[in-house]
Design a protein around this motif. Structure first.
Motif, mmCIF file in Angstrom:
data_model
loop_
_atom_site.group_PDB
_atom_site.id
_atom_site.type_symbol
_atom_site.label_atom_id
_atom_site.label_comp_id
_atom_site.label_asym_id
_atom_site.label_seq_id
_atom_site.Cartn_x
_atom_site.Cartn_y
_atom_site.Cartn_z
ATOM 1 N N ILE A 161 -6.161 15.765 9.601
ATOM 2 C CA ILE A 161 -5.222 15.196 10.565
ATOM 3 C C ILE A 161 -3.820 15.422 10.012
ATOM 4 N N VAL A 162 -2.950 15.974 10.834
ATOM 5 C CA VAL A 162 -1.612 16.350 10.381
ATOM 6 C C VAL A 162 -0.570 15.468 11.061
ATOM 7 N N GLY A 163 0.150 14.682 10.236
ATOM 8 C CA GLY A 163 1.193 13.809 10.739
ATOM 9 C C GLY A 163 2.557 14.204 10.221
ATOM 10 N N GLY A 164 3.495 13.267 10.293
ATOM 11 C CA GLY A 164 4.887 13.574 9.986
ATOM 12 C C GLY A 164 5.630 13.922 11.265
ATOM 13 N N GLY A 165 6.953 13.833 11.216
ATOM 14 C CA GLY A 165 7.751 14.074 12.411
ATOM 15 C C GLY A 165 7.508 15.431 13.051
ATOM 16 N N VAL A 166 7.245 16.438 12.222
ATOM 17 C CA VAL A 166 7.054 17.793 12.755
ATOM 18 C C VAL A 166 5.750 17.918 13.534
ATOM 19 N N GLY A 212 2.543 13.903 2.035
ATOM 20 C CA GLY A 212 1.737 12.734 1.735
ATOM 21 C C GLY A 212 0.301 12.989 2.143
ATOM 22 N N THR A 213 -0.635 12.391 1.432
ATOM 23 C CA THR A 213 -2.044 12.572 1.773
ATOM 24 C C THR A 213 -2.788 11.255 1.693
ATOM 25 N N ALA A 214 -3.793 11.134 2.523
ATOM 26 C CA ALA A 214 -4.709 9.995 2.483
ATOM 27 C C ALA A 214 -6.110 10.527 2.745
ATOM 28 N N MET A 215 -7.064 10.114 1.925
ATOM 29 C CA MET A 215 -8.435 10.599 2.045
ATOM 30 C C MET A 215 -9.361 9.439 2.393
ATOM 31 N N ILE A 251 -9.191 14.100 5.656
ATOM 32 C CA ILE A 251 -7.944 14.149 4.897
ATOM 33 C C ILE A 251 -6.785 14.109 5.888
ATOM 34 N N VAL A 252 -5.956 13.086 5.755
ATOM 35 C CA VAL A 252 -4.754 12.951 6.575
ATOM 36 C C VAL A 252 -3.570 13.421 5.740
ATOM 37 N N THR A 253 -2.753 14.314 6.289
ATOM 38 C CA THR A 253 -1.560 14.782 5.595
ATOM 39 C C THR A 253 -0.328 14.463 6.435
ATOM 40 N N THR A 254 0.748 14.103 5.766
ATOM 41 C CA THR A 254 2.029 13.905 6.447
ATOM 42 C C THR A 254 3.007 14.936 5.909
ATOM 43 N N LEU A 255 3.515 15.761 6.794
ATOM 44 C CA LEU A 255 4.437 16.832 6.422
ATOM 45 C C LEU A 255 5.856 16.379 6.719
ATOM 46 N N GLY A 256 6.645 16.188 5.670
ATOM 47 C CA GLY A 256 8.020 15.732 5.828
ATOM 48 C C GLY A 256 8.849 16.207 4.660
ATOM 49 N N THR A 257 9.609 15.283 4.060
ATOM 50 C CA THR A 257 10.361 15.620 2.849
ATOM 51 C C THR A 257 9.405 16.099 1.768
ATOM 52 N N GLY A 258 8.246 15.468 1.698
ATOM 53 C CA GLY A 258 7.173 15.900 0.811
ATOM 54 C C GLY A 258 5.910 16.072 1.617
ATOM 55 N N VAL A 297 0.843 -1.191 0.000
ATOM 56 C CA VAL A 297 0.000 0.000 0.000
ATOM 57 C C VAL A 297 0.882 1.246 0.000
ATOM 58 N N ASN A 298 0.379 2.324 -0.572
ATOM 59 C CA ASN A 298 1.068 3.614 -0.515
ATOM 60 C C ASN A 298 1.343 3.995 0.939
ATOM 61 N N ASP A 299 2.508 4.582 1.191
ATOM 62 C CA ASP A 299 2.899 4.845 2.580
ATOM 63 C C ASP A 299 1.969 5.818 3.302
ATOM 64 N N ALA A 300 1.531 6.876 2.621
ATOM 65 C CA ALA A 300 0.624 7.829 3.263
ATOM 66 C C ALA A 300 -0.741 7.196 3.522
ATOM 67 N N ASP A 301 -1.205 6.347 2.598
ATOM 68 C CA ASP A 301 -2.472 5.656 2.811
ATOM 69 C C ASP A 301 -2.407 4.755 4.039
#
Length: 261
Positions: free
Chosen positions: A209-214, A140-143, A131-138, A107-111
């Motif tokens: 929902i905002v994810g990623g290390g930050v 990523g999104t998952a809906m 909508i889940v977003t991951t803020l990192g190098t790029g 599966v896609n990593d953001a999904d």
């Protein structure tokens, strides 16, 4: 079928995995991390995934979920982010299933991370459009609509047409852009405001929902955003990919399939 599965998260720098207790939504043992081979070709990564699985004593029929940094369509990689471009067009499901001897769900990593947040984290119990977003190098999104995943949304790649030479929103507003352009959190929040306002206009979600290390520093920037939509930090952070991949693999196995269809 027992509520257990194995999750593996493939990234550009590391491949990490662990068995997952899907009743609790948490790892059931310490995770193992192995550096991603360089170059990160299909054969080399498949060998590393097999090495990781061999380090654990797991049953042959335990579902195995694997995240991959690419658009995944019917088990096949249609892009490649932070891994070798030789992956494009590769049937990742078939390759990893053959190499490991386990039925693998890719599966896609953001999904995967989004699925974990919906099942066990910040989105649990939310039935609308999330909508889940991951803020990192790029970015990523998952809906999710009514709890169901809409795969491979890739909303970080929406074209950016504002000031500056940025080809898409992730180049302008990802956490890597904050670091690259030496922005403080207030200045970065101005960029995020534009991004989330666009998503809000396009999709009218019930929750961001905002994810990623930050996201562990969410108090520095989320309160600065002015949106109609509720926006909250992710809860599972670095374990979300492993947990989400394991959860999706478990559900896929119950339906008698080993990849997203």
């Amino acid at each position: 079928m027992a509520k257990a599965a194995f999750g593996i998260d493939i990234g550009g720098s590391g491949i990490k995995g662990a068995p997952v207790d899907l009743k609790k939504g948490e790892l059931s043992s310490d995770r193992l991390r192995i550096p991603t081979p360089q170059p990160s070709t299909p054969a080399a990564v498949a060998d590393t995934v097999a090495e990781l699985l061999d380090a654990f004593s797991i049953d042959d029929d335990l579902p195995v979920g694997v995240t991959f940094p690419a658009i995944i369509q019917h088990g096949v990689a249609r892009s490649a982010a932070n891994v070798d471009k030789a992956w494009i067009g590769t049937d990742v499901d078939a390759l990893l299933t053959e190499r490991t001897g386990h039925d693998v769900f890719v599966v896609n990593d953001a999904d995967a991370a989004g699925n974990a947040e919906m099942a066990f984290g910040a989105g649990k119990g939310t039935s609308g459009l999330v909508i889940v977003t991951t803020l990192g190098t790029g970015i990523g999104t998952a809906m999710f609509n009514g709890g169901a995943l809409v795969p491979n949304t890739e909303l970080g790649h929406l074209p950016y047409s504002g000031e500056g030479d940025y080809e898409d929103w992730e180049k302008f507003a990802a956490d890597s852009a904050r670091t690259r352009d030496e922005l403080d959190f207030a200045a970065w929040a101005e960029r995020l405001q534009g991004y989330y306002s666009l998503l809000e206009f396009l999709f009218s979600p019930d929750l961001f929902i905002v994810g990623g290390g930050v996201s562990k520093k969410h108090k520095e920037f989320l309160p600065l955003l002015d949106l109609k939509t509720e926006i909250v930090p992710a809860q599972l952070r670095n374990e979300a990919g492993i947990i989400g991949a394991a959860s999706l693999a478990h559900h896929a196995a119950k339906k008698g399939r080993t990849h997203a269809e």
